[in-house]
Scaffold this motif. Structure first.
Motif, PDB file in Angstrom:
ATOM      1  N   PRO A  97       0.844  -1.074   0.125  1.00 43.99           N
ATOM      2  CA  PRO A  97       0.000  -0.053   0.048  1.00 43.99           C
ATOM      3  C   PRO A  97       0.931   1.155   0.130  1.00 43.99           C
ATOM      4  N   LEU A  98       0.367   2.247  -0.513  1.00 42.15           N
ATOM      5  CA  LEU A  98       0.898   3.615  -0.497  1.00 42.15           C
ATOM      6  C   LEU A  98      -0.047   4.741  -0.304  1.00 42.15           C
ATOM      7  N   ASP A  99       0.746   5.507   0.232  1.00 40.55           N
ATOM      8  CA  ASP A  99      -0.172   6.991   0.736  1.00 40.55           C
ATOM      9  C   ASP A  99      -0.619   7.662  -0.454  1.00 40.55           C
ATOM     10  N   ARG A 100      -1.757   7.547  -0.972  1.00 43.64           N
ATOM     11  CA  ARG A 100      -2.520   8.272  -2.161  1.00 43.64           C
ATOM     12  C   ARG A 100      -2.162   9.695  -2.222  1.00 43.64           C
ATOM     13  N   ASP A 101      -2.511  10.174  -1.016  1.00 46.72           N
ATOM     14  CA  ASP A 101      -2.603  11.591  -1.022  1.00 46.72           C
ATOM     15  C   ASP A 101      -1.152  12.378  -1.371  1.00 46.72           C
ATOM     16  N   GLN A 102      -0.186  11.562  -0.777  1.00 45.44           N
ATOM     17  CA  GLN A 102       1.235  11.976  -0.863  1.00 45.44           C
ATOM     18  C   GLN A 102       1.823  11.793  -2.250  1.00 45.44           C
ATOM     19  N   VAL A 103       1.222  10.429  -2.943  1.00 50.51           N
ATOM     20  CA  VAL A 103       1.643  10.215  -4.235  1.00 50.51           C
ATOM     21  C   VAL A 103       1.308  11.484  -5.158  1.00 50.51           C
ATOM     22  N   PHE A 104       0.027  11.978  -5.089  1.00 44.41           N
ATOM     23  CA  PHE A 104      -0.417  12.818  -5.905  1.00 44.41           C
ATOM     24  C   PHE A 104      -0.038  14.219  -5.598  1.00 44.41           C
ATOM     25  N   LEU A 105       0.220  14.534  -4.263  1.00 42.85           N
ATOM     26  CA  LEU A 105       0.911  15.815  -3.923  1.00 42.85           C
ATOM     27  C   LEU A 105       2.314  15.851  -4.482  1.00 42.85           C
ATOM     28  N   SER A 106       2.917  14.828  -4.632  1.00 43.65           N
ATOM     29  CA  SER A 106       4.538  14.740  -5.212  1.00 43.65           C
ATOM     30  C   SER A 106       4.259  14.986  -6.901  1.00 43.65           C
ATOM     31  N   ALA A 107       3.293  14.607  -7.467  1.00 49.20           N
ATOM     32  CA  ALA A 107       3.093  14.728  -8.949  1.00 49.20           C
ATOM     33  C   ALA A 107       2.620  16.038  -9.297  1.00 49.20           C
ATOM     34  N   ASN A 108       2.407  16.969  -8.388  1.00 49.38           N
ATOM     35  CA  ASN A 108       2.042  18.386  -8.770  1.00 49.38           C
ATOM     36  C   ASN A 108       0.954  18.397  -9.965  1.00 49.38           C
ATOM     37  N   GLY A 164       2.313  10.112 -12.789  1.00 51.41           N
ATOM     38  CA  GLY A 164       2.567   8.972 -13.737  1.00 51.41           C
ATOM     39  C   GLY A 164       3.547   8.066 -12.833  1.00 51.41           C
ATOM     40  N   ARG A 165       3.658   6.949 -13.681  1.00 52.45           N
ATOM     41  CA  ARG A 165       4.320   5.685 -12.926  1.00 52.45           C
ATOM     42  C   ARG A 165       5.425   6.164 -12.210  1.00 52.45           C
ATOM     43  N   PRO A 166       6.346   7.194 -12.716  1.00 49.23           N
ATOM     44  CA  PRO A 166       7.742   7.294 -11.687  1.00 49.23           C
ATOM     45  C   PRO A 166       7.477   8.095 -10.262  1.00 49.23           C
ATOM     46  N   HIS A 167       6.222   8.622 -10.432  1.00 49.87           N
ATOM     47  CA  HIS A 167       5.735   9.104  -9.044  1.00 49.87           C
ATOM     48  C   HIS A 167       5.575   7.772  -7.998  1.00 49.87           C
ATOM     49  N   ILE A 168       4.635   6.991  -8.682  1.00 46.11           N
ATOM     50  CA  ILE A 168       4.622   5.614  -7.815  1.00 46.11           C
ATOM     51  C   ILE A 168       5.874   5.045  -7.396  1.00 46.11           C
ATOM     52  N   ALA A 169       6.536   4.858  -8.653  1.00 45.46           N
ATOM     53  CA  ALA A 169       7.917   4.143  -8.155  1.00 45.46           C
ATOM     54  C   ALA A 169       8.788   4.901  -7.194  1.00 45.46           C
ATOM     55  N   ARG A 170       8.694   6.102  -7.021  1.00 50.61           N
ATOM     56  CA  ARG A 170       9.498   6.910  -6.094  1.00 50.61           C
ATOM     57  C   ARG A 170       8.916   6.631  -4.790  1.00 50.61           C
ATOM     58  N   ALA A 171       7.404   6.550  -4.591  1.00 52.41           N
ATOM     59  CA  ALA A 171       6.858   6.282  -3.446  1.00 52.41           C
ATOM     60  C   ALA A 171       7.089   4.824  -2.887  1.00 52.41           C
ATOM     61  N   MET A 172       7.299   3.824  -3.869  1.00 48.24           N
ATOM     62  CA  MET A 172       7.675   2.554  -3.560  1.00 48.24           C
ATOM     63  C   MET A 172       8.991   2.271  -2.847  1.00 48.24           C
ATOM     64  N   VAL A 173       9.946   3.123  -3.563  1.00 50.49           N
ATOM     65  CA  VAL A 173      11.385   3.264  -2.857  1.00 50.49           C
ATOM     66  C   VAL A 173      11.269   3.713  -1.579  1.00 50.49           C
ATOM     67  N   GLN A 174      10.488   4.729  -1.385  1.00 53.89           N
ATOM     68  CA  GLN A 174      10.459   5.516   0.047  1.00 53.89           C
ATOM     69  C   GLN A 174       9.844   4.462   1.155  1.00 53.89           C
ATOM     70  N   LYS A 175       9.179   3.529   0.537  1.00 50.71           N
ATOM     71  CA  LYS A 175       8.487   2.795   1.518  1.00 50.71           C
ATOM     72  C   LYS A 175       9.257   1.402   1.620  1.00 50.71           C
ATOM     73  N   GLY A 176      10.389   1.213   0.876  1.00 54.12           N
ATOM     74  CA  GLY A 176      11.188   0.077   0.987  1.00 54.12           C
ATOM     75  C   GLY A 176      10.718  -1.183   0.280  1.00 54.12           C
ATOM     76  N   TYR A 177       9.706  -0.994  -0.593  1.00 53.75           N
ATOM     77  CA  TYR A 177       9.202  -2.085  -1.502  1.00 53.75           C
ATOM     78  C   TYR A 177      10.068  -2.531  -2.529  1.00 53.75           C
ATOM     79  N   VAL A 178      10.869  -1.498  -3.142  1.00 54.29           N
ATOM     80  CA  VAL A 178      11.937  -1.720  -4.064  1.00 54.29           C
ATOM     81  C   VAL A 178      13.160  -1.066  -3.853  1.00 54.29           C
TER      82      VAL A 178
END
Length: 282
Positions: free
Chosen positions: A115-126, A130-144
Motif C-alpha cells: 500500500p501507498l499513501d495516495r495523497d502523498q503520491v498525488f501531492l508529489s506529482a503536482n 505518472g508511474r515514476p511518482h508511484i515508483a519513487r513512493a515504492m522506493v521510500q516505503k522500501g518495497y523496491v
C-alpha cells in the motif's frame, strides 16, 4: 557551437526539479538553447520562460504528449499556444486519465501487499501523475531498491501492477497540436522497437497529419545517430534532440548529455524557430 537540449522534464510532470533549478542547471552546463517538455502539461513554461530571459538562454516552450496507449508513442511539440481551447481540453482530459490510471495501479499494488499513501503520491506529482511518482513512493516505503527496480518488477508492461493507458491516436494528437500552432516531433523513435517496414508507413501517415520533425539526438539512440539523421533528412523532417532529463538517477544521463554530439544544433534549432515564427505570423 550551440549546445541545445530540447527535451527536459520538471516537477510539473515526472521530473524532480522545479523549472528554476532546471534553468540554473542548464546555465551551469553551458546549454544555450533549452525547451521544457513536460508530459501532458505546460505548467512550468511561464516560470521557465521568464527566468530564461534573465539568464540569457534561448527558451522554446514545449510539451510531450503520450499517445498510442500501450505502444507509448510520444509526441514532442514546440511553440504551441498553451491557452488554445483544444489544447487546454486535451490537458484536462489527460490529467483525469492519469489520475484514474494511478489509482488503478495503486489498487493492484495494495493487492500485492504494497500500500501507498495516495495523497502523498498525488501531492508529489503536482498534477501530472505518472508511474515514476508511484515508483519513487515504492522506493521510500522500501518495497523496491530503485525506480528502475519498481518498473522492472511491477510497473512495466506485462508486470503485475501495469495498467494500460487510454489509446489516443497519434495522428489526432498531431493535428490538434498543429491547429494550436505547435510543431510536432516524434520523440525517441528507437524506443518504439519497430522494424522499418512498420515505422516508415506510419511516419508518412503522421507527416501527412502534420508531423514536422524527428528527435534524432536522444540518449537511447547514441549508438546510431547517423541512421536516424538519414531518416529525418530522407523524409524532410526537422531534426531535434535532447537529454530527456528527469533526475540524476535516470539511465538517460545528465542534462545536455547529447549536446556535444548534436553538431548541427545551430542550424536545426534555427529551422525549428523559423517554423514556429511562421506559425505565429499567420
Amino acid at each position: 557551437m550551440m549546445r541545445a537540449d530540447l527535451h527536459i522534464h520538471t516537477t510539473a510532470s515526472d521530473g524532480i526539479f522545479p523549472p528554476e533549478a532546471i534553468l540554473a542547471m542548464a546555465k551551469d552546463a553551458n546549454i544555450s538553447a533549452i525547451a521544457i517538455s513536460d508530459h501532458d502539461t505546460m505548467d512550468s513554461v511561464p516560470a521557465a520562460s521568464a527566468l530564461a530571459r534573465e539568464l540569457d538562454l534561448l527558451f522554446i516552450p514545449g510539451v510531450e504528449i503520450s499517445a498510442g496507449g500501450d505502444e507509448e508513442i510520444h509526441i514532442l511539440s514546440y511553440g504551441q499556444r498553451p491557452d488554445a481551447p483544444a489544447l487546454t481540453q486535451l490537458f484536462h482530459d489527460m490529467r483525469k486519465e492519469r489520475i484514474g490510471r494511478a489509482h488503478r495501479v495503486m489498487d493492484l499494488l495494495e493487492q500485492l501487499h504494497m500500500p501507498l499513501d495516495r495523497d502523498q503520491v498525488f501531492l508529489s506529482a503536482n498534477g501530472s501523475v505518472g508511474r515514476p511518482h508511484i515508483a519513487r513512493a515504492m522506493v521510500q516505503k522500501g518495497y523496491v531498491s530503485s525506480v528502475r527496480d519498481a518498473f522492472d518488477r511491477y510497473l512495466a508492461k506485462g508486470k503485475a501492477a501495469f495498467v494500460s493507458r487510454e489509446k489516443l491516436s497519434p495522428a489526432r494528437v498531431i493535428r490538434l497540436l498543429r491547429d494550436c500552432d505547435g510543431i510536432p516531433v516524434l520523440a525517441h523513435p528507437i524506443l518504439l522497437s519497430w522494424p522499418q517496414e512498420k515505422l516508415l508507413p506510419l511516419l508518412k501517415e503522421w507527416k501527412d497529419a502534420g508531423l514536422c520533425g524527428l528527435e534524432v539526438y536522444h540518449p537511447s539512440q547514441k549508438q546510431d545517430f547517423a541512421s536516424w539523421l538519414r531518416l529525418a533528412r530522407k523524409m524532410d523532417l526537422l531534426i531535434t534532440g535532447g537529454s530527456d532529463y528527469h533526475a540524476p538517477d535516470r539511465p538517460d544521463g545528465p542534462m545536455g548529455g547529447t549536446a556535444d554530439m548534436w553538431l548541427s544544433a545551430q542550424e536545426d534549432v534555427e529551422a525549428l524557430l523559423h517554423m514556429i515564427r511562421a506559425n505565429q505570423s499567420v
